[in-house]
Design an enzyme around this catalytic site. Sequence first.
Site, short mmCIF file in Angstrom:
data_model
loop_
_atom_site.label_atom_id
_atom_site.label_comp_id
_atom_site.label_asym_id
_atom_site.label_seq_id
_atom_site.Cartn_x
_atom_site.Cartn_y
_atom_site.Cartn_z
N ARG A 141 -54.63 23.21 -32.77
CA ARG A 141 -53.17 23.34 -32.91
C ARG A 141 -52.77 24.66 -32.27
NH1 ARG A 141 -53.15 24.45 -39.47
NH2 ARG A 141 -54.64 26.15 -39.40
N GLU B 197 -12.44 39.35 -41.79
CA GLU B 197 -13.42 39.40 -42.88
C GLU B 197 -12.85 38.82 -44.17
OE1 GLU B 197 -14.44 43.51 -43.81
OE2 GLU B 197 -12.54 44.19 -42.95
N CYS C 17 -19.89 41.42 -36.46
CA CYS C 17 -20.54 42.67 -36.82
C CYS C 17 -21.14 42.62 -38.22
CB CYS C 17 -19.58 43.84 -36.69
SG CYS C 17 -18.17 43.71 -37.78
N ARG D 280 -19.00 52.68 -38.49
CA ARG D 280 -18.33 52.84 -39.80
C ARG D 280 -18.03 54.31 -40.03
NH1 ARG D 280 -22.95 48.92 -41.59
NH2 ARG D 280 -23.83 50.40 -40.14
N LYS E 141 -51.99 17.52 -36.96
CA LYS E 141 -53.43 17.34 -36.93
C LYS E 141 -53.80 15.99 -36.30
CE LYS E 141 -55.83 18.46 -40.67
NZ LYS E 141 -56.95 19.42 -40.52
N GLY F 196 -16.33 40.06 -39.56
CA GLY F 196 -17.11 40.80 -40.55
C GLY F 196 -17.67 39.78 -41.52
N THR F 197 -18.79 39.18 -41.13
CA THR F 197 -19.27 38.01 -41.90
C THR F 197 -19.89 38.41 -43.23
OG1 THR F 197 -21.22 38.06 -40.48
CG2 THR F 197 -19.52 36.44 -39.97
N ASN F 198 -20.20 39.69 -43.47
CA ASN F 198 -20.66 40.06 -44.80
C ASN F 198 -19.55 39.82 -45.82
OD1 ASN F 198 -22.92 40.97 -43.53
ND2 ASN F 198 -22.54 43.14 -43.83
N ASP F 199 -18.41 40.46 -45.58
CA ASP F 199 -17.30 40.29 -46.52
C ASP F 199 -16.73 38.89 -46.46
OD1 ASP F 199 -17.68 42.78 -47.42
OD2 ASP F 199 -15.73 43.59 -46.86
N GLY G 244 -53.11 25.56 -46.01
CA GLY G 244 -53.46 25.71 -47.41
C GLY G 244 -52.52 25.04 -48.37
N MET H 147 -51.54 21.71 -48.40
CA MET H 147 -51.78 20.32 -48.74
C MET H 147 -53.23 20.14 -49.17
SD MET H 147 -48.83 19.01 -47.99
CE MET H 147 -49.26 17.29 -47.91
N SER I 76 -13.37 41.15 -34.59
CA SER I 76 -14.78 41.26 -34.91
C SER I 76 -14.97 40.58 -36.26
CB SER I 76 -15.19 42.72 -34.97
OG SER I 76 -16.56 42.80 -35.31
N ARG J 100 -14.41 51.38 -36.68
CA ARG J 100 -13.63 50.86 -37.80
C ARG J 100 -13.03 52.03 -38.57
NH1 ARG J 100 -16.63 47.53 -42.39
NH2 ARG J 100 -17.33 49.58 -43.00
N ARG K 137 -57.36 13.94 -45.15
CA ARG K 137 -56.60 15.19 -45.07
C ARG K 137 -55.14 14.89 -44.78
NH1 ARG K 137 -60.58 19.50 -42.98
NH2 ARG K 137 -62.32 18.23 -42.26
N HIS L 32 -57.08 32.61 -46.38
CA HIS L 32 -55.72 32.23 -46.77
C HIS L 32 -54.74 33.40 -46.65
CE1 HIS L 32 -52.47 31.61 -49.74
NE2 HIS L 32 -52.48 30.39 -49.22
N TYR M 126 -19.92 38.63 -28.07
CA TYR M 126 -21.08 39.45 -28.40
C TYR M 126 -21.41 39.34 -29.88
CZ TYR M 126 -17.90 42.85 -30.48
OH TYR M 126 -16.97 43.44 -31.28
#
Lengths: 888, 888
Positions: free
Chosen positions: A351, A758, A844, A574, A27, A779-782, A106, A108, A777, A630, A97, A467, A864
Amino acid sequence: MAAKYVYFFGNGKAEGKAELKNLLGGKGANLAEMTSIGLPVPAGFTITTEVCTEFYKNNQNYPQGLKAEVEANLKQVEELMGKRFGDPKNPLLVSVRSGARASMPGMMDTILNLGLNDTTVQGVIAQSGDERFAYDAYRRFVQMYSDVVMGMSKEILEHLLEGKKEERGVHLDTELTAVDWKELVGKFKAKIKETLGQAFPEDPQEQLWGAIGAVFGSWMNQRAITYRKLNNIPADWGTAVNVQSMVFGNMGNDCATGVAFTRDPSTGEDYFYGEYLVNAQGEDVVAGIRTPQPINKAKKKDGDLPAMEDVLPECYAQLAKIRGILEKHYKDMQDIEFTIEKGKLYMLQTRNGKRTAPAAIKIAVDMVREGLIDEKAAVLRVAPNQLDQLLHPSLDPKAAKKVIAKGLPASPGAVCGEVVFTADEAEAAAKTGHKVILVRVETSPEDIHGMHAAQGILTARGGMTSHAAVVARGMGKCCVAGCGDIKVDYKAEQFVAKDGTVVKKGDRITLDGSNGEVMLGEVPTVAPQMTGDFRTLMVWVDKFRRLKVRTNADTPQDSKVAREFGAEGIGLCRTEHMFFEADRIAAVREMILAEDIEGRKKALTKILPMQKSDFIGIFREMKGLPVTIRLLDPPLHEFLPHEEKDIESLATTMGVTVQTLKHKVEFLHEFNPMLGHRGCRLGLTFPEIYDMQVQAIMEAACELNKNEGFSIIPEIMIPLVAVVKELKTLKDNAIRVCDEVIGRYGVKVEYLIGTMIELPRAALTADELATEAEFFSFGTNDLTQTTFGLSRDDAGKFLPFYVENGLLEEDPFVTLDQSGVGQLVRMGCEKGRATRPNIKLGICGEHGGDPASVIFCHKVGLDYVSCSPFRVPIARLAAAHAALEEKK
Amino acid sequence: MAAKYVYFFGNGKAEGKAELKNLLGGKGANLAEMTSIGLPVPAGFTITTEVCTEFYKNNQNYPQGLKAEVEANLKQVEELMGKRFGDPKNPLLVSVRSGARASMPGMMDTILNLGLNDTTVQGVIAQSGDERFAYDAYRRFVQMYSDVVMGMSKEILEHLLEGKKEERGVHLDTELTAVDWKELVGKFKAKIKETLGQAFPEDPQEQLWGAIGAVFGSWMNQRAITYRKLNNIPADWGTAVNVQSMVFGNMGNDCATGVAFTRDPSTGEDYFYGEYLVNAQGEDVVAGIRTPQPINKAKKKDGDLPAMEDVLPECYAQLAKIRGILEKHYKDMQDIEFTIEKGKLYMLQTRNGKRTAPAAIKIAVDMVREGLIDEKAAVLRVAPNQLDQLLHPSLDPKAAKKVIAKGLPASPGAVCGEVVFTADEAEAAAKTGHKVILVRVETSPEDIHGMHAAQGILTARGGMTSHAAVVARGMGKCCVAGCGDIKVDYKAEQFVAKDGTVVKKGDRITLDGSNGEVMLGEVPTVAPQMTGDFRTLMVWVDKFRRLKVRTNADTPQDSKVAREFGAEGIGLCRTEHMFFEADRIAAVREMILAEDIEGRKKALTKILPMQKSDFIGIFREMKGLPVTIRLLDPPLHEFLPHEEKDIESLATTMGVTVQTLKHKVEFLHEFNPMLGHRGCRLGLTFPEIYDMQVQAIMEAACELNKNEGFSIIPEIMIPLVAVVKELKTLKDNAIRVCDEVIGRYGVKVEYLIGTMIELPRAALTADELATEAEFFSFGTNDLTQTTFGLSRDDAGKFLPFYVENGLLEEDPFVTLDQSGVGQLVRMGCEKGRATRPNIKLGICGEHGGDPASVIFCHKVGLDYVSCSPFRVPIARLAAAHAALEEKK
């Protein structure tokens, strides 16, 4: 040299500029910039964000020298405005302000009309000639100040105000007279003294420093902390404080106040979009208490109040000209606030405007066409996560729907959920997996957590810049605002629509944020349509990115959708989902129940042709693009029922005794299935399963390559490998089957065999695994589950607590934990490439569709990312951002 | 220069020596060594292990030149012996035996009397003047050769032999005549031709190469592979082949054959221990078919057959002299084989003798006293894992016991289990968690897997050097051998003891391997007693080691035992075990069922004094040694019942409805509790629990320090930390509580706060954690589970398969996986020390008591290991080995 703590602006000259946003807040920097480019800005000064940081570093004390600088700047303002702060005759009033580096709408606290007391109010009366205005301003100041600075509950004074209205027999504030307001100011002050045990400060200097302290204090209030957390804003950025001479939009009917966007923030249309209120102060528009009027005629609808273009044509013309100046200057769509005091226009803020995803795309593409920005800038102008809303389903136009009410289309999207009436309920319900719509008369910053938890928001009051509307758009959340068609009854926990429909808590409704419709029940949705602008933008996106984007898809249908979204292959197919299909689950269960290898083989023989036809379908859709398949991953018990009743029913179907089936279920039971007999562990103990799958994959590839001229190169992926010998054994098995099939078909088909990374051990020994694996590959979840020792299925009981309390910056299942899990990914890449320089590397896990994670993947040099079909465009855009940011 | 493939020995001269064990195998190297030092060894030659390795590398073809070398060496033997191979008049007969680098008793195949055919047997008759002996030797050769080389099932020829005995109406082989044997040789050969379709080879050269090939082939048979796996012997070591001229212990009553140990292998006593058989061939002793006679009078018992000292006094005197020569030469206890042919003694083998742990200790300590070896050598002479048997409980001497039979005390220890009669049953039962005793008439190499799985072994036949006895001692497993008091009936699945007791499959018996007693039912055991020699050795051990050894102990009793075993502190005190105690589980459950924090605090107030008294007891036992206390770790549902019945019963006790309790159990249910709401996650969401525990710890320490003059420095350990903010928050909480308690008691008590490193992320970010942690304790159990993604509770279905099939070298829960998990431990140490150079580093997983893992811990520079009380001496010894090996 002492630091400079205060920056002046006024009368065409400013010490600050737009580039000093980090120091002056958004601001303050833009007030300085607007002043410099000759726009009419009331004079004032900005106390820097560094003061805020030092304030908190230094045990909430101001740095030395600040006081003197504020005094000097205040004197300059007085001189420019020809008024004096605290002067009984001609007092200067100021607003105080906050203004952080990033916009926090909204969040501050703001104080207006500061400088008023029993003496100076007489000066205001004298100057304005309007006693009612003066006392109205005074009571507003007392209300705001006592709330924000003194910490008194708002309701107490509101209650006095309501009492006064009752006493006077009126309904609206505007019906109260100067005398009423004057009396109320007295009552307010008495009540404040009574409640807090301290008097309302009469000294304007004391008022000013109280307000400055309150702004800095608000940086650490709960709402601000929550907002920062949701928006990843570091606490040490701090806020600036803007002290600016007041101008009044509520001094009569030649006064007004309004907010506007230089283009439509919902659609992106090149059209001056705004709302204003005659004879009102700024917060009246934003707070959504009065429904505002449109600024121009073009989109005025029947029933709308008169447009500013008609009511104040000269001011409108000046504002429209400023719109053009601002867009040329900032080269982006602006969100502005203005006030008209007795026919004179003042700019109070500009802004970069928040916008929906379709608007972001249209504005970016249009601005390239207009020559304002180049393609790279356009690509960077659209936030990847924003595309999510664009890629969400919309209502099926052919579906039957019962519209019960209509409000403002405040934020697009189509969502369905159970009605709840408080933010806390919304949050609680969402935690237990319920999809809810938060219905409120209006929302306030206290509702943020509920808005975040809800699928969509419906409010009875407030405009497009209320808001609810602004916050929902920022969150990319569907919102219907200002829906006067509904009457909300919090106590009865229901709302009644204009047509008489009663909707109780827990009832399901559907919202269409694109046209403002509210429907009873659940209305079916359809896949999103891509616009021409979207396609144009994505062409540019693809020019700049290095990272390829594949998709996680298990069916020909998914594959088709993903291709349309630009997927360049399948990163994770899968096969277990195929096992669950109704026509084959019986054979799968027969295999599991088989007593010996012969029995298993017999059942697998039945599954083989079905799996093969799955792969044929997928390969056909992908038209020769790489497909990573897989092999079977989940533990076998997932394919069996666990409830007594279901076991009995299945036993009958399978022709085995209940006892036999129960024994099998018990035998297969695992304490921690996530860490159990799954993945390659199944492939090793039951090699016939993987043999069947590899046979199905290769027969499909051979047939298509031979008969339909494809050149498919299947990528066979072995899951859950921890030690290289697992991979070696299964690779040898797979090669044997592949070569047998290839020999049988007499075609040359290439194939790759690789593994998921993984498990931490896989990453740690990636150099060994790469001796066998032709691709990795991640397997970032596991990998996240094992690295953190955190079960995704069970984390619900404490992970939200962790994120809320800052124990974790982010949910690590949403955004890749770069310092922990990311270390393993980096290690896996480096070790893998050290052994096999041309190894293919991809990801993946679901992180493949998260922009921050995609940028990380770009940095560690993956080939990738792979993500769900609907997130493919997001990943493409994030990949382009990563490449463009890198070049900077 | 071409490689040398064959090494000659004979007549006091040998090309090999003891140091060439890797090349010549243990047997070959020692035959050469014995020849060189002038002992009477029949001439022969050794084909090197390199030939075996090349044989397998080269597709089972011999290296060029081998044939010529064998011919030349055979000629040398012929010249020395004055006989010719294949000579019809005076034929040379040879034995062909395997001999690997490490002793593999009973694992490899042996052929005796090679060179016999229908022509040469006449020469043997002529030379020996004993037709019966000659044909007996011939038929033995045919039996062995057809089995080992030609692959014919033994039973077929055994069947013919049984038929002949029936026909002749006799029971024993010795009752058959020369004519009978001659006839049998003919029948055997006819049967071989009939069964295999190929004739038994008459040509001695063909026989020789067939036998050499069979020895090499046996290196890859299943028994050998299993043995190597159990004993960590690499497959590429290969075996040597020893071809040696035959001497005969079965040419009459002036002939004998025997095996002996230069000291008692069971107790270590300095006493010449051995057994022999008159008129027998070597395998008769080892196979355990005839119960042998003692070699000397000293330990002869009533009922034993006459000792060799009496029967063949001159040979005995010569042998006793050789015993002294060998011990001085090898500086270790020797296991020897000898044969006496017509009154002349021949040495056929010497090697370092296998021994029990008490024997190993006594021999090592005695040899230091005798000046044969120094203290370091003595420490290295005892294998750490061996101590395990020594540290196992023995029978409570005061307990009532029903002894039903008595056999030979073949391998010490006291065990109890359910009776099984086959190795497969033993293995299957052990897999399902049953403790079993394998009962066999006698064991053979095919039983190895069952012996491994059983708690103990009981055989009806065979001596102290029978297969069962030797293998059990090697495994450190309790064994009672040669128990003629029992009659085993495999078909009825039972055995009958001399007193008439019938023991059926599944009945429980107890074995005492120290005195050979077999008892019905389960007899209570007592903690092991440490001998003086043990204490002497452990004093030396403590001189050489750097690594400290602590214990995992949860009770004062455990702490006391551990102190007696030399523990230098507690590395892991698990507080949850205290929660399960009968007197507090009710309060724990009350806490879990509490609806709010107040209810939880109320219940915790009840637990506080009990926890405090636990800590007082433990601190007192540890007398100021460091004690690391882990705050509550398991998920809360572990403290609630899960079965319908138990829930109902508890609901009544707790005074809540069944429904309420069920809901709570359901609410707390987790899919993967190992990765769930446990460890510091509990401490963060229910801070009052950890507060109570810290209070209990500190009050205990304050009271003891204040009132009893201790100087206890508690180490408070926060479990399952993944991110530094968890640790920071909980450390701040703990400090607050500690300081409050310290203030209240008005004593100065130091304390440390640290964390477990048991999640991969903790190791990866150890540099961050060390900013807060004053110590790290590597929790390698959970670290192994998460690094491998492997649930210890569920791995039973595939982990044995993995170890058996070489997918994993070792069970990673037994021996630390150095290349995976070890990387994280190393990383944790390095990163931790980088941030806080004086950080205390230890390990408290079960690996802390595994010798190979202890050596790793020494190498990565940990300060201490912590293990179960009974493994403390093992860890101390392993730590000394690590330090001594490092200096080498």
